[in-house]
Design a protein around this motif. Structure first.
Motif, PDB file in Angstrom:
ATOM      1  N   VAL A  48       0.507  -0.929   0.382  1.00  0.00           N
ATOM      2  CA  VAL A  48      -0.175  -0.069  -0.290  1.00  0.00           C
ATOM      3  C   VAL A  48       1.125   1.249  -0.151  1.00  0.00           C
ATOM      4  N   GLY A  49       1.999   1.114   0.532  1.00  0.00           N
ATOM      5  CA  GLY A  49       2.855   2.705   0.024  1.00  0.00           C
ATOM      6  C   GLY A  49       3.278   3.025  -1.370  1.00  0.00           C
ATOM      7  N   THR A  50       3.484   1.846  -2.281  1.00  0.00           N
ATOM      8  CA  THR A  50       3.788   2.383  -3.262  1.00  0.00           C
ATOM      9  C   THR A  50       2.044   3.106  -3.965  1.00  0.00           C
ATOM     10  N   VAL A  51       0.948   2.551  -3.335  1.00  0.00           N
ATOM     11  CA  VAL A  51      -0.149   2.987  -4.145  1.00  0.00           C
ATOM     12  C   VAL A  51       0.252   4.484  -3.386  1.00  0.00           C
ATOM     13  N   LEU A  52      -0.392   4.145  -2.678  1.00  0.00           N
ATOM     14  CA  LEU A  52       0.006   5.518  -2.027  1.00  0.00           C
ATOM     15  C   LEU A  52       0.895   6.537  -1.972  1.00  0.00           C
ATOM     16  N   ALA A  53       1.942   5.806  -2.749  1.00  0.00           N
ATOM     17  CA  ALA A  53       3.133   7.497  -3.430  1.00  0.00           C
ATOM     18  C   ALA A  53       3.345   7.316  -4.426  1.00  0.00           C
ATOM     19  N   ASP A  54       2.905   6.356  -5.100  1.00  0.00           N
ATOM     20  CA  ASP A  54       2.313   6.366  -7.133  1.00  0.00           C
ATOM     21  C   ASP A  54       1.101   6.408  -7.490  1.00  0.00           C
ATOM     22  N   ASP A  55       0.669   5.525  -6.710  1.00  0.00           N
ATOM     23  CA  ASP A  55      -0.807   5.334  -7.554  1.00  0.00           C
ATOM     24  C   ASP A  55      -1.129   4.862  -8.563  1.00  0.00           C
ATOM     25  N   PRO A  56       0.108   3.704  -8.608  1.00  0.00           N
ATOM     26  CA  PRO A  56       0.262   2.985  -9.526  1.00  0.00           C
ATOM     27  C   PRO A  56      -1.411   2.369 -10.421  1.00  0.00           C
ATOM     28  N   SER A  92     -10.018   5.959  -4.676  1.00  0.00           N
ATOM     29  CA  SER A  92     -10.200   6.854  -6.081  1.00  0.00           C
ATOM     30  C   SER A  92      -8.916   6.044  -6.582  1.00  0.00           C
ATOM     31  N   ALA A  93      -8.297   4.982  -5.788  1.00  0.00           N
ATOM     32  CA  ALA A  93      -7.510   4.717  -5.859  1.00  0.00           C
ATOM     33  C   ALA A  93      -7.029   4.027  -7.761  1.00  0.00           C
ATOM     34  N   GLU A  94      -6.189   3.817  -8.582  1.00  0.00           N
ATOM     35  CA  GLU A  94      -6.870   3.726 -10.026  1.00  0.00           C
ATOM     36  C   GLU A  94      -6.092   2.507 -10.073  1.00  0.00           C
ATOM     37  N   VAL A  95      -5.524   1.291  -9.159  1.00  0.00           N
ATOM     38  CA  VAL A  95      -5.929   0.384  -9.015  1.00  0.00           C
ATOM     39  C   VAL A  95      -7.102  -0.122  -9.071  1.00  0.00           C
ATOM     40  N   LEU A  96      -8.433   0.258  -8.505  1.00  0.00           N
ATOM     41  CA  LEU A  96      -8.969  -0.362  -8.472  1.00  0.00           C
ATOM     42  C   LEU A  96     -10.565   0.228  -9.135  1.00  0.00           C
ATOM     43  N   ASP A  97     -10.091   0.236 -10.362  1.00  0.00           N
ATOM     44  CA  ASP A  97     -11.177   0.701 -11.452  1.00  0.00           C
ATOM     45  C   ASP A  97     -11.379  -0.584 -12.259  1.00  0.00           C
ATOM     46  N   ASP A  98     -12.353  -0.615 -12.960  1.00  0.00           N
ATOM     47  CA  ASP A  98     -11.991  -1.693 -13.727  1.00  0.00           C
ATOM     48  C   ASP A  98     -11.604  -2.528 -14.692  1.00  0.00           C
ATOM     49  N   ALA A  99     -10.738  -1.774 -15.350  1.00  0.00           N
ATOM     50  CA  ALA A  99      -9.636  -3.042 -16.093  1.00  0.00           C
ATOM     51  C   ALA A  99      -9.032  -4.002 -15.400  1.00  0.00           C
ATOM     52  N   ALA A 100      -8.962  -4.208 -14.240  1.00  0.00           N
ATOM     53  CA  ALA A 100      -8.939  -6.072 -14.024  1.00  0.00           C
ATOM     54  C   ALA A 100      -9.245  -5.764 -12.887  1.00  0.00           C
ATOM     55  N   THR A 101      -9.867  -7.723 -12.376  1.00  0.00           N
ATOM     56  CA  THR A 101      -9.905  -7.917 -11.837  1.00  0.00           C
ATOM     57  C   THR A 101      -8.939  -7.275  -9.442  1.00  0.00           C
ATOM     58  N   THR A 102      -9.291  -7.002  -8.905  1.00  0.00           N
ATOM     59  CA  THR A 102      -8.291  -6.452  -8.253  1.00  0.00           C
ATOM     60  C   THR A 102      -8.629  -7.268  -6.687  1.00  0.00           C
TER      61      THR A 102
END
Ligand SMILES: NC(=O)C1=CN([C@@H]2O[C@H](COP(=O)(O)OP(=O)(O)OC[C@H]3O[C@@H](n4cnc5c(N)ncnc54)[C@H](O)[C@@H]3O)[C@@H](O)[C@H]2O)C=CC1
Ligand SMILES: Nc1nc(O)c(N)c(N[C@@H]2O[C@H](COP(=O)(O)O)[C@@H](O)[C@H]2O)n1
Length: 220
Positions: A48-56, A92-102
């Motif tokens: 999650v540190g990477t999600v918070l820092a980079d929003d990949p 709002s994180a990008e990894v939670l969009d519908d482009a893939a299962t998360t």
């Protein structure tokens, strides 16, 4: 399950600067290689540190690679996995969009409201009391049919995966930059080892993007 850790670090071993902002260490050729590695994986994992820092976004960028996956009967993108003990991943994180299962891996300590909010966008895996128990979380992922795992960082998660004995291969692009800073993240942070250091066997050494790509296998 096969787990490969892939990261890019500066010549002095940093994943980012002390500000923990995303820094392009890789060049085009290495980013293409990373895209191929993602396309060959069932899941891409970050802390999650990477999600918070980079929003990949953690998706496959090359349309041809996404087509290749579809042709092989796979979803266009591998699953995305966030290791997030306290369920801090923003809705709002990008990894939670519908482009893939998360999948978001949380611990028992994650607040119920934050878990409920995340469950609207992701499949939750609960493992561990205060911190995510990586052995249990990865076993749960395997039960979902995930066999080929790529881990992209950051340093805290990578250290814990080595500590848990979960890493099979390590590929590191060493880029032509010096970042410096005692508080800048490195490839393996956490508490660090003082004994029983994981031993590596060197595989490939390749010149790339003005730097070098090193591929290691973790010794048994
Ligand atoms: N150059 C590169 O290839 C990459 C660089 N980065 C950089 O790394 C930095 C982020 O890395 P970190 O702060 O180390 O965060 P991280 O991405 O390793 O996440 C660590 C967090 O994961 C959670 N976590 C849950 N269970 C855990 C466990 N068992 N072990 C470890 N962590 C667990 C904790 O909340 C912990 O704070 C950013 O600056 C980012 O830009 C991140 C990925 C790749
Ligand atoms: N391979 C690599 N090289 C670099 O120079 C990097 N800074 C990173 N960072 C990782 O790439 C993720 C970005 O993913 P998206 O492009 O948003 O899909 C970032 O979060 C890091 O994991 N990687």
């Amino acid at each position: 399950m096969h787990v490969v850790v892939n990261a890019a670090m500066s010549a002095d071993g940093k994943l980012s600067s002390r500000r923990r902002e995303q820094i392009a260490i890789s060049g085009d050729a290495d980013f293409d290689r990373v895209d191929r590695l993602r396309a060959d994986s069932d899941a891409v994992v970050v802390g999650v540190g990477t999600v918070l820092a980079d929003d990949p976004h953690l998706t496959v960028k090359d349309e041809n690679l996404r087509d290749e996956r579809r042709t092989n009967g796979k979803p266009a993108n591998p699953a995305r996995v966030v290791v997030d003990s306290s369920a801090r991943t923003p809705s709002s994180a990008e990894v939670l969009d519908d482009a893939a299962t998360t999948y978001v891996c949380v611990s028992d300590a994650a607040p119920v409201e934050q878990r409920a909010a995340l469950a609207e966008h992701a499949d939750l895996i609960t493992a561990g009391e205060e911190r995510v128990d990586l052995l249990r979380a990865f076993a749960a992922l395997q039960e979902q049919g995930i066999e080929r795992v790529m881990v992209e960082g950051g340093g805290e998660l990578i250290f814990s995966l080595f500590e848990a004995g979960l890493v099979d291969d390590l590929s590191v692009f060493v880029g032509p930059k010096v970042i410096g800073g005692r508080d800048a993240p490195t490839l393996a942070d956490g508490d660090g080892f003082v004994e029983n250091f994981p031993e590596l066997e060197l595989g490939e050494v390749e010149r790339l993007d003005g730097g070098v790509l090193l591929t290691w296998r973790v010794a048994d």
